[in-house]
Scaffold this motif. Structure first.
Motif, PDB file in Angstrom:
ATOM      1  N   PHE B 250       0.921  -1.266  -0.111  1.00  0.00           N
ATOM      2  CA  PHE B 250       0.004  -0.095  -0.076  1.00  0.00           C
ATOM      3  C   PHE B 250       0.882   1.126   0.038  1.00  0.00           C
ATOM      4  O   PHE B 250       0.750   2.034  -0.876  1.00  0.00           O
ATOM      5  CB  PHE B 250      -0.767   0.032   1.344  1.00  0.00           C
ATOM      6  CG  PHE B 250      -2.261   0.839   1.101  1.00  0.00           C
ATOM      7  CD1 PHE B 250      -3.453  -0.103   1.086  1.00  0.00           C
ATOM      8  CD2 PHE B 250      -2.459   2.004   1.003  1.00  0.00           C
ATOM      9  CE1 PHE B 250      -4.419   0.626   0.779  1.00  0.00           C
ATOM     10  CE2 PHE B 250      -3.498   2.750   0.992  1.00  0.00           C
ATOM     11  CZ  PHE B 250      -4.556   2.204   0.999  1.00  0.00           C
ATOM     12  N   ALA B 251       1.957   1.167   0.831  1.00  0.00           N
ATOM     13  CA  ALA B 251       2.594   2.485   0.769  1.00  0.00           C
ATOM     14  C   ALA B 251       3.675   2.534  -0.136  1.00  0.00           C
ATOM     15  O   ALA B 251       3.678   3.718  -0.654  1.00  0.00           O
ATOM     16  CB  ALA B 251       3.895   2.392   2.010  1.00  0.00           C
ATOM     17  N   THR B 252       4.031   1.594  -1.098  1.00  0.00           N
ATOM     18  CA  THR B 252       4.703   1.728  -2.140  1.00  0.00           C
ATOM     19  C   THR B 252       3.815   2.275  -3.367  1.00  0.00           C
ATOM     20  O   THR B 252       4.099   3.204  -4.028  1.00  0.00           O
ATOM     21  CB  THR B 252       5.153   0.274  -2.680  1.00  0.00           C
ATOM     22  OG1 THR B 252       5.985  -0.272  -1.543  1.00  0.00           O
ATOM     23  CG2 THR B 252       6.036   0.512  -3.685  1.00  0.00           C
ATOM     24  N   TYR B 253       2.726   1.803  -3.446  1.00  0.00           N
ATOM     25  CA  TYR B 253       1.526   1.975  -4.411  1.00  0.00           C
ATOM     26  C   TYR B 253       1.217   3.790  -4.220  1.00  0.00           C
ATOM     27  O   TYR B 253       1.361   4.740  -4.920  1.00  0.00           O
ATOM     28  CB  TYR B 253       0.142   1.379  -4.350  1.00  0.00           C
ATOM     29  CG  TYR B 253       0.097   0.150  -4.638  1.00  0.00           C
ATOM     30  CD1 TYR B 253       0.942  -0.433  -5.734  1.00  0.00           C
ATOM     31  CD2 TYR B 253      -0.751  -0.798  -4.080  1.00  0.00           C
ATOM     32  CE1 TYR B 253       0.814  -1.503  -6.124  1.00  0.00           C
ATOM     33  CE2 TYR B 253      -0.922  -1.922  -4.671  1.00  0.00           C
ATOM     34  CZ  TYR B 253       0.058  -2.693  -5.667  1.00  0.00           C
ATOM     35  OH  TYR B 253      -0.271  -3.703  -5.941  1.00  0.00           O
ATOM     36  N   LEU B 254       1.041   4.193  -2.943  1.00  0.00           N
ATOM     37  CA  LEU B 254       0.955   5.291  -2.556  1.00  0.00           C
ATOM     38  C   LEU B 254       2.009   6.377  -2.978  1.00  0.00           C
ATOM     39  O   LEU B 254       1.839   7.488  -3.404  1.00  0.00           O
ATOM     40  CB  LEU B 254       0.797   5.442  -1.122  1.00  0.00           C
ATOM     41  CG  LEU B 254       0.393   6.892  -0.518  1.00  0.00           C
ATOM     42  CD1 LEU B 254      -1.007   7.596  -1.197  1.00  0.00           C
ATOM     43  CD2 LEU B 254      -0.008   6.958   1.018  1.00  0.00           C
ATOM     44  N   ALA B 257       2.104   6.635  -6.708  1.00  0.00           N
ATOM     45  CA  ALA B 257       0.850   7.604  -7.235  1.00  0.00           C
ATOM     46  C   ALA B 257       1.249   9.011  -6.954  1.00  0.00           C
ATOM     47  O   ALA B 257       0.776   9.735  -7.665  1.00  0.00           O
ATOM     48  CB  ALA B 257      -0.494   6.943  -6.495  1.00  0.00           C
TER      49      ALA B 257
END
Lengths: 350, 350
Positions: B250-254, B257
């Motif tokens: 999740f942190a990586t996606y955020l 993004a």
């Protein structure tokens, strides 16, 4: 690719029933023509929805029944005689009779699996079916199984799951030679469960070409360390739900943090496209569709609370799996292990 | 609260050793005075770091040893005779000899648990130790155990874990009457493992006052549905690591993004306080510190890759647990179950 895929649909399954299922089928048909539908359920509820989707109506046959399996029916209740007229049972039976290539239901998982085992029987050389699904990872998507079909698995059952998952990754992810790992823990001397260790030895020592990469841990699932993660159903189900819980937690924190002040709200507005990208990436509808593997027929379980888009994705996965002739691939893969495999007392499973 | 807590420290444990451990102890001492330290390890490496922390130096005694357990030592290697002079063993032995109230190590978990069992022995009425830790949830924090001390658990062992987790929640979360749930899956007819069902019956039928709330599923952990989540070590470890993997994902996606365009970057800058709040909330250092429960002494395992702040948090948890007299609470709780409990052949475990 030109052959028509015949899909039998439990139109009454899920939290909503035809109101989600029918638009979902219509969406799937739009995206992948060359599909026909057998819709099992209550005509009086199906027809009004179907009226709004003439293309689907033209590709569909309705088989009326007013019996349905409820979301809180226990598997044993679902197997009772009266339920043999239910939309769920009839949809599965159509696959058993080769009138359909696969069945899809958004109904209750326990009932669907119990009925599917009864209606379709377990494949030769397979001890137990498994539920497999795609899992979004940092590298793309992986296949994880078993997500809760049965509790516990011995080494040979885990080998079955590995072979089935390998075939599923080829069908759904399009990876010719997917990497496979066994889910384990790294803490103990013995490195995890005896069954898991033995399964690793069997996979390494087999003639079946499988790119087995050894043990993986829980965090390797999200990292996408391997394309196929194999575990038994208790652990798999808890891993899946724990990940869902963590994702929800993260999303909730993020929402709360962005609503903190006018400055963060403004920042959130400017970065809206970023959040939309994230949402799309983590959209649970995209990975909707648990495939029951190891039965003499393809059954796809859609999430009960999904919408038309999510249901359509479950149909899509089923279509891919059927067009790939997944069952033949699994049968061939398992055949390669047959010689080395000990015959169990109840080996026939028929 | 005024009694001095004596802490024995494996100064050589973890990926870094004294360079993290010593500043971590200094931080903990600053936050919670009334603590003394026994530092086991290589003087030549400890002293230069300790020189920078005079307050800690004044509260510490160094016991020199140049033997250490390596991060990749197997438990069986750790138990070999030569390792009885290691910093890890000596730190544990100090607790066994009542020269310290608890031991802390950032060394390898398997070795630490094997040595701890050997040095401290399992408590009376406890079959197996467990590793418990706090888990951030939407409602605050919960205690989850076992996170990987041993694989598999029968019903009585799960009951032990429930009682130990209850005491831990009181000590660390300050909840007088914590709610307790057994981790299970909801898919099967039988509702999960036989052991888990039986454990539920034992918890419901007991005289020991425990607020048992039944089964919980994987997503209930992050939701904070109960204050104490009980499971066996294989599942617990996989749930923990799966959650870690999902959070990282999740942190990586955020991050990706937010780096999408100048607009999202600007938005990210404006909303920086929001991201800082999130980061603080999900900071793994805050929940660092797995407590070994069920032994005749408190042992805290710090994450091997943590920094001084994280190590200090592990020390903090240990101090809370000691000041709460956790072992007495556990012993009393287990005593209540004693009458109904069948005597096992190897019941004494001594």
């Amino acid at each position: 690719m030109s052959e028509t895929v015949r899909i039998s649909i439990d139109a009454m399954g899920g939290d909503v029933g035809p109101e989600v299922v029918i638009p979902g089928c219509a969406l799937a048909l739009e995206r992948r023509p060359g599909v026909s539908f057998l819709l099992f359920g209550d005509e009086a509820r199906i027809n009004p929805v179907l009226d709004g989707h003439p293309a689907l109506a033209a590709a569909s046959t309705i088989v009326h029944t007013d019996v349905m399996v409820r979301m809180d029916d226990k598997p044993s209740q679902a197997l009772r005689h009266g339920r043999r007229r239910s939309s769920m049972w009839l949809a599965l039976e159509a696959v058993g009779r080769k009138e359909a290539d696969m069945a899809i239901s958004a109904g209750n998982t326990g009932a669907l699996m119990a009925m599917a085992k009864f209606a379709l029987r377990t494949m030769a050389n397979v001890d137990r079916p498994a539920i497999a699904a795609t899992w979004p990872t940092l590298r793309g998507e992986s296949i994880v199984l078993d997500l809760g079909a049965t509790i516990g698995a011995d080494a040979w059952q885990l080998v079955d799951f590995a072979v089935m998952g390998q075939a599923m990754a080829r069908a759904v992810l399009g990876i010719e030679n997917p990497t496979v790992g066994l889910l384990n823990i790294g803490v103990e001397e013995v490195k995890g469960l005896e069954e898991v260790r033995l399964a690793g030895q069997l996979l390494r020592g087999s003639d079946h070409p499988i790119d087995y990469r050894g043990f993986v841990e829980g965090d390797d699932i999200g990292k996408g360390t391997v394309d196929v993660v194999v575990t038994e159903g208790f652990t798999g189900n808890i891993a899946l739900k724990t990940a869902e819980g963590t994702a929800m937690q993260f999303a909730t924190y993020l929402r709360a943090a962005m609503n903190r002040s006018w400055l963060t709200k403004l920042g959130g507005l400017l970065a809206r496209s970023a959040f939309e990208q994230m949402r799309a990436r983590l959209d649970p509808r995209k990975v909707n569709g648990g495939v029951f593997l190891g039965l003499n027929g393809i059954v796809v379980k859609s999430h009960g609370g999904t919408d038309a888009e999510g249901f359509a994705n479950a149909v899509d996965i089923g279509i891919e799996v059927v067009r790939f002739h997944l069952l033949d691939h699994i049968a061939k893969g398992l055949e390669a292990f047959r010689g080395s495999r000990p015959q169990t007392v109840d080996g026939a499973k028929e």
